[in-house]
Design a protein around this motif. Structure first.
Motif, PDB file in Angstrom:
ATOM      1  N   PRO A  42      -2.804  11.021 -10.998  1.00  0.00           N
ATOM      2  CA  PRO A  42      -2.350   9.682 -10.620  1.00  0.00           C
ATOM      3  C   PRO A  42      -1.474   9.756  -9.372  1.00  0.00           C
ATOM      4  CG  PRO A  42      -1.080  10.500 -12.465  1.00  0.00           C
ATOM      5  CD  PRO A  42      -2.171  11.498 -12.229  1.00  0.00           C
ATOM      6  N   VAL A  43      -1.550   8.745  -8.530  1.00  0.00           N
ATOM      7  CA  VAL A  43      -0.782   8.745  -7.288  1.00  0.00           C
ATOM      8  C   VAL A  43      -0.103   7.393  -7.103  1.00  0.00           C
ATOM      9  CG1 VAL A  43      -2.193  10.468  -6.126  1.00  0.00           C
ATOM     10  CG2 VAL A  43      -2.852   8.074  -5.990  1.00  0.00           C
ATOM     11  N   ALA A  44       0.941   7.387  -6.281  1.00  0.00           N
ATOM     12  CA  ALA A  44       1.660   6.156  -5.989  1.00  0.00           C
ATOM     13  C   ALA A  44       0.738   5.154  -5.311  1.00  0.00           C
ATOM     14  CB  ALA A  44       2.855   6.454  -5.098  1.00  0.00           C
ATOM     15  N   ASP A  45       1.043   3.876  -5.484  1.00  0.00           N
ATOM     16  CA  ASP A  45       0.139   2.835  -4.971  1.00  0.00           C
ATOM     17  C   ASP A  45       0.392   2.489  -3.513  1.00  0.00           C
ATOM     18  OD1 ASP A  45       2.527   1.487  -5.140  1.00  0.00           O
ATOM     19  OD2 ASP A  45       1.843   0.007  -6.602  1.00  0.00           O
ATOM     20  N   SER A  46       1.305   3.193  -2.845  1.00  0.00           N
ATOM     21  CA  SER A  46       1.558   2.957  -1.417  1.00  0.00           C
ATOM     22  C   SER A  46       2.358   4.131  -0.869  1.00  0.00           C
ATOM     23  CB  SER A  46       2.342   1.649  -1.219  1.00  0.00           C
ATOM     24  OG  SER A  46       3.627   1.738  -1.829  1.00  0.00           O
ATOM     25  N   GLY A  47       2.557   4.118   0.446  1.00  0.00           N
ATOM     26  CA  GLY A  47       3.408   5.120   1.070  1.00  0.00           C
ATOM     27  C   GLY A  47       2.710   6.389   1.503  1.00  0.00           C
ATOM     28  N   TRP A  48       1.384   6.444   1.427  1.00  0.00           N
ATOM     29  CA  TRP A  48       0.644   7.628   1.882  1.00  0.00           C
ATOM     30  C   TRP A  48       0.416   7.501   3.387  1.00  0.00           C
ATOM     31  CZ3 TRP A  48       0.449  11.490  -1.419  1.00  0.00           C
ATOM     32  CH2 TRP A  48       0.604  11.196  -2.776  1.00  0.00           C
ATOM     33  N   MET A  49       1.221   8.222   4.173  1.00  0.00           N
ATOM     34  CA  MET A  49       1.277   7.999   5.613  1.00  0.00           C
ATOM     35  C   MET A  49      -0.057   8.235   6.307  1.00  0.00           C
ATOM     36  SD  MET A  49       4.176   6.807   5.968  1.00  0.00           S
ATOM     37  CE  MET A  49       4.040   6.634   7.755  1.00  0.00           C
ATOM     38  N   LEU A  50      -0.822   9.201   5.847  1.00  0.00           N
ATOM     39  CA  LEU A  50      -2.103   9.479   6.493  1.00  0.00           C
ATOM     40  C   LEU A  50      -3.144   8.417   6.174  1.00  0.00           C
ATOM     41  CD1 LEU A  50      -2.296  13.350   6.012  1.00  0.00           C
ATOM     42  CD2 LEU A  50      -1.519  12.074   8.007  1.00  0.00           C
ATOM     43  N   ALA A  51      -2.888   7.608   5.156  1.00  0.00           N
ATOM     44  CA  ALA A  51      -3.806   6.524   4.802  1.00  0.00           C
ATOM     45  C   ALA A  51      -3.457   5.219   5.498  1.00  0.00           C
ATOM     46  CB  ALA A  51      -3.823   6.314   3.291  1.00  0.00           C
ATOM     47  N   VAL A  52      -2.322   5.200   6.217  1.00  0.00           N
ATOM     48  CA  VAL A  52      -1.889   3.972   6.878  1.00  0.00           C
ATOM     49  C   VAL A  52      -2.825   3.636   8.034  1.00  0.00           C
ATOM     50  CG1 VAL A  52      -0.059   2.923   8.268  1.00  0.00           C
ATOM     51  CG2 VAL A  52       0.526   4.248   6.235  1.00  0.00           C
ATOM     52  N   SER A  53      -3.193   2.387   8.116  1.00  0.00           N
ATOM     53  CA  SER A  53      -4.012   1.899   9.223  1.00  0.00           C
ATOM     54  C   SER A  53      -3.734   0.416   9.379  1.00  0.00           C
ATOM     55  CB  SER A  53      -5.503   2.133   8.949  1.00  0.00           C
ATOM     56  OG  SER A  53      -5.946   1.325   7.866  1.00  0.00           O
ATOM     57  N   PRO A  71      -1.873  -1.294   5.883  1.00  0.00           N
ATOM     58  CA  PRO A  71      -0.519  -1.059   6.411  1.00  0.00           C
ATOM     59  C   PRO A  71       0.442  -0.438   5.400  1.00  0.00           C
ATOM     60  CG  PRO A  71      -0.896  -3.400   6.008  1.00  0.00           C
ATOM     61  CD  PRO A  71      -2.213  -2.724   5.847  1.00  0.00           C
ATOM     62  N   THR A  72       0.209  -0.590   4.109  1.00  0.00           N
ATOM     63  CA  THR A  72       1.129  -0.033   3.118  1.00  0.00           C
ATOM     64  C   THR A  72       0.812   1.418   2.774  1.00  0.00           C
ATOM     65  OG1 THR A  72      -0.214  -0.736   1.213  1.00  0.00           O
ATOM     66  CG2 THR A  72       1.401  -2.317   2.100  1.00  0.00           C
ATOM     67  N   GLY A  73      -0.289   1.947   3.303  1.00  0.00           N
ATOM     68  CA  GLY A  73      -0.669   3.313   2.962  1.00  0.00           C
ATOM     69  C   GLY A  73      -1.136   3.461   1.538  1.00  0.00           C
ATOM     70  N   ALA A  74      -1.893   2.488   1.043  1.00  0.00           N
ATOM     71  CA  ALA A  74      -2.419   2.568  -0.319  1.00  0.00           C
ATOM     72  C   ALA A  74      -3.475   3.662  -0.404  1.00  0.00           C
ATOM     73  CB  ALA A  74      -3.029   1.229  -0.728  1.00  0.00           C
ATOM     74  N   PRO A  75      -3.538   4.358  -1.532  1.00  0.00           N
ATOM     75  CA  PRO A  75      -4.588   5.368  -1.695  1.00  0.00           C
ATOM     76  C   PRO A  75      -5.942   4.702  -1.900  1.00  0.00           C
ATOM     77  CG  PRO A  75      -3.423   5.081  -3.748  1.00  0.00           C
ATOM     78  CD  PRO A  75      -2.712   4.218  -2.732  1.00  0.00           C
ATOM     79  N   MET A  76      -7.001   5.467  -1.720  1.00  0.00           N
ATOM     80  CA  MET A  76      -8.330   4.917  -1.949  1.00  0.00           C
ATOM     81  C   MET A  76      -8.538   4.638  -3.442  1.00  0.00           C
ATOM     82  SD  MET A  76     -10.983   3.895  -0.320  1.00  0.00           S
ATOM     83  CE  MET A  76     -10.828   4.684   1.285  1.00  0.00           C
TER      84      MET A  76
END
Length: 977
Positions: A119-130, A134-139
């Motif tokens: 399980p991963v956090a629902d935001s804050g993943w910097m490499l996923a930010v676009s 904008p929140t860096g949500a995981p796929m």
């Protein structure tokens, strides 16, 4: 099946003293973390107990699955002297099966019975930010991954013998997870597996193939047989069935500070070890092959996991990264990491990252050449789609297509030995060690996932029938590409709503894309035998030594695109290049005639002849000239007639027409003689007045000699725009200036012995013009900076804020290799190499990040003859860091060519230099505080000059010399290559 695990003590360790002196190398604290900061802190790798002779020798002696379904493994543990280690308190284990692939009728994949949810956090993943995220949500909010266990029963049997009984029950290998978007992560098709498999021909019975269900993840990764997914909504249950007739693998790692892995393959139903060619096996890669570049530094997830054979028990089709949505299957992940910035998806605008680790800027180091695009073949433009809808240009290979650098079987090696004419010449290529399944890369058991890992511009599954198509033409087995394209703003103009152009598609600037790029066959007994991909790309190397690795355009039909033609062309070119030898005689300076004369010939060892221009080769060899004034160990020339380029050599060009006519600008050529010698005379009238009174002149060969190896209507297969061009290794000769006795320049590295561990091919400054450091150092000398380039000329660099940067080889190469590993990046001209952030912009990022693949502290990786040790050779010149006074310079013509002459850049006496040792040390240890507090108080200087090389009297030898308290050999990670 290899049972013995190599001694963990040979792996790279950085001592505490080294960390203090270097400001710390970037640590590897686990795959889930990254290190930033220039010269900053970070912990080291786990220390090993005892001295270096007492490394752990770990051997698994037996394995079984007991009647209750728990695997049981026995192993022995000895130190490096053969004495039992009797106090092991911690170890971790995996348990995987080698399952037949479900989509095809051939091939196998590992699947771990032991899993975890991720399980991963629902935001804050910097490499996923676009912009679209904008929140860096995981796929996905959760995913399944292979895992280790250490909660079973470890028994000490005495005398270094142990038994471990797993907590795992193989009959209950199931896990249920819940998370955001998990419903989009998977898809299963009942009876979707191919109805037969080569496995049925093995001694395991056809009835043991398992259920016919075929399951896949969103990126198209297909799970093998005996694995199923069930669920609804955002909940899924992942189950691995136990098949006791199949090959299984026990994997283990030690704890308690001991670094060693072991693996053991067996068939539970019989207890027998699987036999290659009889039972299912998958032994493709040796750690020795990895270490030709990685030098023992592959220690992931806390430093205890080092062996690829162990890695694959978790990194297989059963594991997914929820942040990026990508599979972390070893064959996919490693191919993509190595291709890095040249992945079609990355070029299309979709980054390749796993969790917090961005691999989008890595560059495979096999080929060191200028960036460049090459023409598409015919009308095919199937390398992907740019965001503007146009084709991604076809890019010159960086050697990622050289499959045998990492994995090779005996059949391929046998053919390469025939091509090379013997083992010795082939050994120069530093290719992979042979493994039993090392030829899977070209054989029928290769899989779409492996090909697609690099060729991710192609979609591989036919979605024309209703069973595997969703409304809107989106293929359900690979929905991730369209999601990634939308998230990162890549093109959605491809036939399937993403950046992929498909296979054999055409593009017309007026009418757009032509064809849908569809490949036939979502299923097949083998995708690579007769139909589908195999119809064009199959070919065994056996008996094909004459054509292996040749992409020549006159080979007929699809021969030029067969796998072992395309993916051995890099090695074939390297072998052919090594069969050519440039032989140079000493040169002579005639001061009265103002000429330098020497003889050369080119030997073709493969054909036992000397090459002759326009007969059996095309010569376009040119030459570069410099000199070392007596008393100096480095080049002292600076002969640019425009006074614009400090430290410049003099070039003498001679293209093929010049070699035919025998004359060119400032050069004449006579010959050849019966023994193959050409006499070359260089007119030095324009530079003779700048030569020293006494010194050693030096002439290096550059540019090309291409053998005319004909094929059909093609004069040379090495000059057909598709097969890598062949060029003999450039060599150097010397001549006396004045009364000096000419001496060769000191040798620091050896291109064949050291550089080739990572870089098989050099082709810098326009094609394959320059390929040997012995040549490079003529221009990349201590007096040369990039001030003359259009990116500088009195204008501050965009990234480093400097007016110039040294191009001295000893400083430049250290800095490039060290960049992005705890040190600042370096800007050379307009090129940028690694580093965490430009100075003054803590939030910024350098572009084109590079990462040295081995231990940056192991000087032996590159150096020969102990050349890294102190004291330095007498007369070593420090690197220029200012070729003019930046504070009082003439900036009237900033940005123009005239800027150089305005500031007399060729006047070496006005150059401000590092002292010699400081030149090298500060190229790795870039923190300015380190220079100020450590180097400068001990005599290091940035105010040296050509007439005062060491004004402060560097006394580094006291501590860092042989036998010193901080001997370089001790505080660096010095180990044999």
């Amino acid at each position: 099946m290899n049972v013995v695990v190599r001694n963990g003590m040979h792996l790279a360790l950085v001592t505490l003293l080294a960390l203090v002196l270097t400001g710390c190398l970037a640590s590897d604290s686990g795959f889930d973390e990254t290190t930033t900061g220039g010269g900053g802190g970070g912990g080291g790798l786990p220390a090993l107990p005892g001295d270096s002779a007492a490394g752990p020798d770990l051997r698994i002696t037996s394995a079984q699955v007991n009647n209750e379904g728990h695997p049981v493994v026995e192993f022995t543990l000895l130190d490096g002297r053969g004495a039992p280690i009797t106090d092991l308190s911690a170890a971790s284990f995996t348990f995987a099966k080698l399952a037949p692939r479900s989509r095809y009728g051939q091939g196998y994949d590992w699947v771990n019975y032991i899993t975890r949810e991720r399980p991963v956090a629902d935001s804050g993943w910097m490499l996923a930010v676009s912009e679209n995220n904008p929140t860096g949500a995981p796929m996905f909010g959760n995913a399944i991954q292979g895992n280790i266990e250490n909660n079973g029963t470890l028994e000490n049997l005495g005398n270094g013998e142990y038994r471990y009984t797993y907590n795992l029950n193989v009959n209950q290998a199931s896990r249920t997870i819940t998370g955001e978007n998990v419903g989009q992560l998977w898809r299963c098709v009942e009876d979707g597996s191919h109805d037969s498999h080569e496995f049925s021909d093995r001694r395991q019975a056809e009835t043991e193939l398992g259920e016919a269900i075929r399951c896949s993840w969103a990126d198209g990764t297909t799970l093998p047989r005996g694995v199923r997914i069930e669920g609804s909504g955002n909940t899924l249950t992942y189950t691995v069935e136990y098949n006791d007739d199949w090959t299984h693998r026990v994997g283990m790692q030690l704890g308690g500070g001991l670094v060693a892995n072991a693996w053991y393959d067996f068939i539970p139903a019989t207890g027998e070890r699987p036999t290659h060619g009889v039972d299912a096996t998958r032994d493709m890669i040796s750690l020795d092959s990895c270490n030709t570049c990685h030098d023992g530094t592959l220690r992931k997830h806390g430093g205890n996991r080092v062996e690829p054979q162990y890695c694959v028990t978790c990194h297989n089709p059963g594991s997914v990264d929820p942040v990026s949505g990508r599979s972390i299957d070893f064959k996919q992940m490693v191919h993509k990491i190595h291709r890095g910035q040249s992945l079609p998806s990355v070029r299309a605008g979709v980054p390749y990252f796993i969790r917090n680790n961005d691999f989008s800027k890595l560059r495979f180091p096999q080929a060191v050449h200028d960036n460049g695009n090459i023409g598409h073949v015919g009308n095919y433009a199937s390398h992907g789609v740019l965001p503007n809808g146009n084709p991604i240009p076809r890019q010159a290979s960086f050697g990622i297509d050289n499959c045998v650098k990492c994995h090779m079987g005996q059949e391929t090696r046998d053919e390469l030995v025939l091509i090379a004419g013997g083992e010795d010449l082939l050994a120069k290529q530093k290719l992979a060690r042979v493994t039993p399944d090392g030829d899977n890369w070209w054989g029928p058991t290769r899989t779409v996932e492996a090909c697609a890992a690099c060729h991710d511009n192609v979609f591989w599954y036919n979605f024309s029938d209703a069973d595997v198509a969703l409304p809107g033409g989106v293929h359900p087995d690979e929905t991730l590409p369209a999601l990634l394209a939308q998230r990162f703003g890549a093109s959605t103009e491809g036939p399937r709503g993403d950046w992929r152009s498909g296979h054999r598609t055409g593009f017309n600037p007026d009418t757009g894309w032509q064809g849908d790029g569809t490949l036939a066959g979502a299923l097949g007994s083998s995708l690579f035998v007769t139909g589908n991909c195999g119809g064009c790309h199959n070919q065994t190397p056996v008996g094909d030594a004459a054509n292996i690795g040749l992409r020549g355009i006159e080979q007929g039909g699809n021969n030029r695109v067969r796998v072992t033609r395309a993916h051995l062309s890099f090695t074939r070119a390297g072998i052919r290049q090594d069969q050519l030898r440039i032989e140079l005689e000493p040169a002579t300076l005639d001061p009265a005639a103002e000429t330098v004369t020497f003889r050369l010939r080119v030997r073709d060892d493969a054909k036992n002849v000397y090459l002759r221009h326009d007969v059996n080769a095309t010569f376009s060899l040119g030459f570069v000239m410099g000199w070392r004034e007596e008393g100096f160990a480095d080049f002292t020339h600076s002969s640019d007639v425009n006074n614009n380029w400090p430290g410049r050599t003099t070039d003498f060009g001679c293209n093929a027409g010049c070699w035919t006519s025998g004359s060119g600008s400032n050069i004449t050529i006579a010959g050849p003689t019966g023994s193959g010698y050409y006499t070359v005379t260089l007119d030095v009238s324009s530079i003779i007045d700048t030569m020293p009174e006494n010194g050693t002149g030096s002439i290096a060969v550059q540019h090309q000699v291409v053998p005319l190896d004909a094929l059909g209507a093609v004069d040379s297969v090495w000059d057909d725009s598709r097969t890598p061009i062949v060029n003999a290794l450039h060599r150097v000769t010397t001549f006396a200036i004045g009364n000096a006795v000419p001496t060769p320049r000191r040798q620091v590295v050896d291109v064949e012995d050291t550089c080739r561990s990572c870089h098989i091919r050099f082709a810098k400054h326009g094609g394959n013009r320059r390929n040997n450091p012995e040549l490079c150092v003529h221009c990349h000398n201590p007096n040369n900076t990039d001030i003359s380039h259009a990116a500088r000329r009195g204008v501050e660099g965009q990234f480093d804020g400097k007016l110039e940067e040294s191009k001295d080889f000893k400083r430049m190469i250290h800095h490039i290799h060290r960049a992005n590993m705890g040190a600042d990046g370096i800007q050379l001209r307009a090129l940028v190499f690694g580093g965490p952030a430009p100075r003054g912009d803590e939030d910024g990022q350098w572009e084109n990040a590079h990462h040295f693949p081995g231990s940056i502290a192991n000087c032996n990786t590159c150096h020969v003859n102990d050349s890294y040790k102190l004291p330095l050779a007498e007369g070593v010149i420090g690197s220029t860091h200012r070729s003019f006074d930046w504070e009082t310079g003439n900036f009237a013509n900033a940005g123009a060519v005239a800027f150089g002459a305005d500031n007399e850049l060729n006047n070496l006496e006005q150059h401000r230099k590092f002292s010699p040792i400081a030149s090298v040390c500060t190229s790795c240890h870039t923190n300015p505080d380190w220079f100020e507090n450590h180097i400068q108080p001990r005599g290091g200087s940035m105010s040296a000059g050509i007439n005062n090389l060491d004004p402060g009297g560097e006394n580094c030898l006291t501590c860092h010399g042989p036998g010193g308290d901080a001997d370089i050999s001790q505080v660096h990670d010095i180990r044999p290559r």
